[in-house]
Write an enzyme that holds these catalytic residues in place. Structure first.
Site, PDB file in Angstrom:
ATOM      1  CD  GLN A 178       1.255  -2.268   2.781  1.00  0.00           C
ATOM      2  OE1 GLN A 178       1.688  -1.399   3.783  1.00  0.00           O
ATOM      3  NE2 GLN A 178       1.783  -3.470   2.397  1.00  0.00           N
ATOM      4  CE  LYS A 194       3.998   4.326  -1.571  1.00  0.00           C
ATOM      5  NZ  LYS A 194       4.801   3.327  -2.200  1.00  0.00           N
ATOM      6  CD  GLU A 215       3.306   0.097  -0.519  1.00  0.00           C
ATOM      7  OE1 GLU A 215       3.412   1.061  -0.392  1.00  0.00           O
ATOM      8  OE2 GLU A 215       2.682  -0.534  -1.503  1.00  0.00           O
ATOM      9  CD  GLN A 297       6.422   8.588  -5.874  1.00  0.00           C
ATOM     10  OE1 GLN A 297       5.624   7.979  -6.599  1.00  0.00           O
ATOM     11  NE2 GLN A 297       7.480   7.748  -5.734  1.00  0.00           N
ATOM     12  CG  PHE A 299      -0.425  12.997  -8.187  1.00  0.00           C
ATOM     13  CD1 PHE A 299      -0.092  11.896  -7.396  1.00  0.00           C
ATOM     14  CD2 PHE A 299      -1.772  12.910  -8.662  1.00  0.00           C
ATOM     15  CE1 PHE A 299      -1.057  11.313  -6.746  1.00  0.00           C
ATOM     16  CE2 PHE A 299      -2.750  12.250  -8.225  1.00  0.00           C
ATOM     17  CZ  PHE A 299      -2.418  11.150  -7.118  1.00  0.00           C
ATOM     18  CG  LEU A 300       4.059  10.401 -12.801  1.00  0.00           C
ATOM     19  CD1 LEU A 300       4.100   8.921 -13.225  1.00  0.00           C
ATOM     20  CD2 LEU A 300       5.313  10.849 -13.460  1.00  0.00           C
ATOM     21  CG  ASP A 368       5.158  -5.774  -5.069  1.00  0.00           C
ATOM     22  OD1 ASP A 368       4.836  -6.832  -5.846  1.00  0.00           O
ATOM     23  OD2 ASP A 368       4.837  -4.671  -4.961  1.00  0.00           O
ATOM     24  CD  GLU A 373       2.008   3.671 -14.128  1.00  0.00           C
ATOM     25  OE1 GLU A 373       1.910   4.710 -14.620  1.00  0.00           O
ATOM     26  OE2 GLU A 373       1.145   3.002 -13.244  1.00  0.00           O
ATOM     27  CG  ASP A 389       4.354   1.032  -8.089  1.00  0.00           C
ATOM     28  OD1 ASP A 389       3.709   2.157  -7.451  1.00  0.00           O
ATOM     29  OD2 ASP A 389       3.821   0.476  -8.897  1.00  0.00           O
TER      30      ASP A 389
END
Length: 514
Positions: A178, A194, A215, A297, A299-300, A368, A373, A389
């Protein structure tokens, strides 16, 4: 005769020239409007109430009209806790009596025996220096071997930057099912955006499968705060942000994204973007007229520098329209026979992490969960599951999907710190939702959740405590409250710490409909 033909020819030339001039003027006007985007009145009235938008009839397959973002409109000042708490005094008393002799402090010390940060680990093992020039780098350097973060003030500073830093570039995030964007800020650090699709009160369509549901941007924000309140600190920092779609999205967008912007009949600025689900004009995302709320959010760190592993969950659903029931949903012996016997779950923290993440998913109603990770950088220390997620959480406030909590019911183990936190919230005057509400109120886009989700979370917490009481009564406290799990029937020699699955396979499974 010749004179008439000449006159007619001259007249035709004149009409044709006039038509070209009109068309040229119209195109230039439209092109100028397209390039400039709408001029927002909302930016000048930030913090003031926005008049209610007109109501449109809602059809069976249509979305409800998007209300003004709460951060731009009037706040709901009603009492969010005006409901009856479903706590059971008998369950509470039994749990306290059964665990009164447990030394929680001692058990918690053994949950993660070596707690270090990425910067300290690299400095000691490789003599590498990790820069800490901004809040992104401070967040990365303090990623821990037991949790993603531990310094709350450092995270608050990062959230402030995510909410206020000037945006340099906007790109479509590759691989998303999405709409998601990658923001690159002026300091060249990045985050995932998002956008808001609809209001907090929107409930998921009962006919939507978990893998095709919309989402929700606010679900990511709320889950980050709930994870923090529960003491996990394994979710990724996320904050709400209200953007000007003209100056912060359209003007910064890459070419292929910019082409998808348009004006709706209501004169709102909209975009479609590109993705696998709901990226079409029917599901366009529109501003009011060009202000848009969303979640940002962090970023890692890049996997080339801080590698991660992508692990397939043994409790993943079928992602099939025809075969909707997985093996774990039909056999209560699944954990004993199929999970505890696998080397990657037979020893260490992995199985307890799985229980933690499913307790979190149950409280937020997230179905979901197909993979998780883990950092693969602390090579001689056990890795933990990162909580990622959660965009499809908080879809229904009237339904509790008890399948989500089956790992707890089947495995009947829980980390002592998790149990103690849940028990304290269950029996304390300051409930879980009050603590969550207090945390969420600090977000710039508050209120984040519709208040109807609060009684739903308290109802689900009561069920979790009931299931825990069942486990303790059946197996005893010492077998249920454990800092790490070890199956004596499974050798830990040559243990594969992570069961990996390819990212493209996860994406394929999520889209699978047969």
């Amino acid at each position: 005769m010749r004179c008439n033909i000449k006159r007619l020819f001259t007249l035709a030339i004149g009409v044709f020239a006039a038509t070209l001039v009109i068309i040229s003027f119209s195109n230039n006007t439209y092109e100028r409007e397209w390039k400039q985007g709408p001029q927002s009145n909302e930016a000048r009235i930030m913090g003031h109430a926005i008049p209610d938008a007109p109501e449109f009839p809602v059809g069976q397959n249509s979305l409800p009209h998007q209300p003004p973002p709460p951060s731009l409109g009037e706040k709901n000042l009603s009492d969010p806790f005006n409901f009856i708490y479903p706590s059971n005094k008998i369950t509470l008393r039994k749990l306290f009596d059964l665990t009164k002799d447990v030394d929680f402090d001692l058990l918690k010390k053994n949950e993660c025996r070596s707690n270090t940060t990425l910067s300290k680990y690299w400095e000691n093992s490789q003599q590498r220096y990790v820069p800490e020039d901004d809040n992104w780098e401070r967040f990365y350097s303090n990623i821990g071997s037991c949790s993603v973060y531990s310094d709350d003030q450092m995270i608050d500073n990062l959230l402030h930057d995510l909410n206020t830093s000037p945006i340099k570039h906007v790109h479509i995030m590759d691989g998303g099912t999405q709409v998601k964007f990658v923001f690159t800020f002026k300091n060249d650090k990045q985050a995932v955006f998002k956008p808001m699709r609809f209001g907090r009160d929107y409930e998921s369509d009962p006919n939507h499968f978990y893998f095709s549901d919309f989402e929700r941007h606010h679900a990511e924000i709320a889950t980050f705060h709930l994870d923090r309140v529960l003491g996990f600190r394994r979710a990724i920092p996320t904050v709400g942000r209200v953007l000007n779609m003209t100056t912060e999205l359209f003007e910064k967008a890459e070419k292929k994204l910019k082409k998808t912007f348009f004006f709706s009949p209501a004169k709102n600025f909209c975009f479609v973007s590109r993705c696998d689900y709901y990226c079409d004009t029917t599901h366009a995302i529109c501003g009011l007229p060009d202000m848009k709320e969303g979640s940002v959010q962090v970023f890692l760190p890049d996997e080339s520098a801080v590698p991660r592993k992508h692990n397939r969950s043994p409790y993943r659903r079928t992602y099939s329209k025809k075969n909707q029931v997985a093996e774990w949903q039909s056999s209560m012996n699944y954990c004993t026979e199929k999970v505890k016997t696998k080397k990657q779950y037979a020893h260490g923290r992995r199985l307890l992490d799985l229980v933690d993440i499913h307790i979190l998913d149950y409280l937020i109603g997230n179905q979901d969960r197909h993979h998780f990770e883990s950092f693969n950088v602390f090579t001689d220390l056990p890795s933990y599951a990162i909580h990622l997620d959660h965009g499809r959480a908080f879809g229904r406030s009237d339904i509790d999907d008890d399948d989500i909590i089956l790992p707890l019911r089947q495995c009947c183990i829980i980390r002592p710190s998790t149990f103690q936190t849940l028990l304290n919230f269950y029996g304390s005057p300051k409930s879980l939702t009050k603590a969550l509400h207090e945390s969420l109120s600090k977000d710039p886009a508050h209120p984040i959740l519709a208040y109807k989700h609060y009684p739903a979370m308290e109802r689900r917490l009561a069920k979790v405590m009931h299931y825990l009481l069942e486990c303790i009564e059946q197996r005893g406290v010492s077998e249920v409250l454990i800092p790490e799990y070890n199956n004596p029937d499974v050798s830990n020699v040559g243990q594969n710490d992570d069961e990996q699955s390819e990212e493209h396979q996860d994406k394929k499974d999520e889209k699978k409909t047969v």
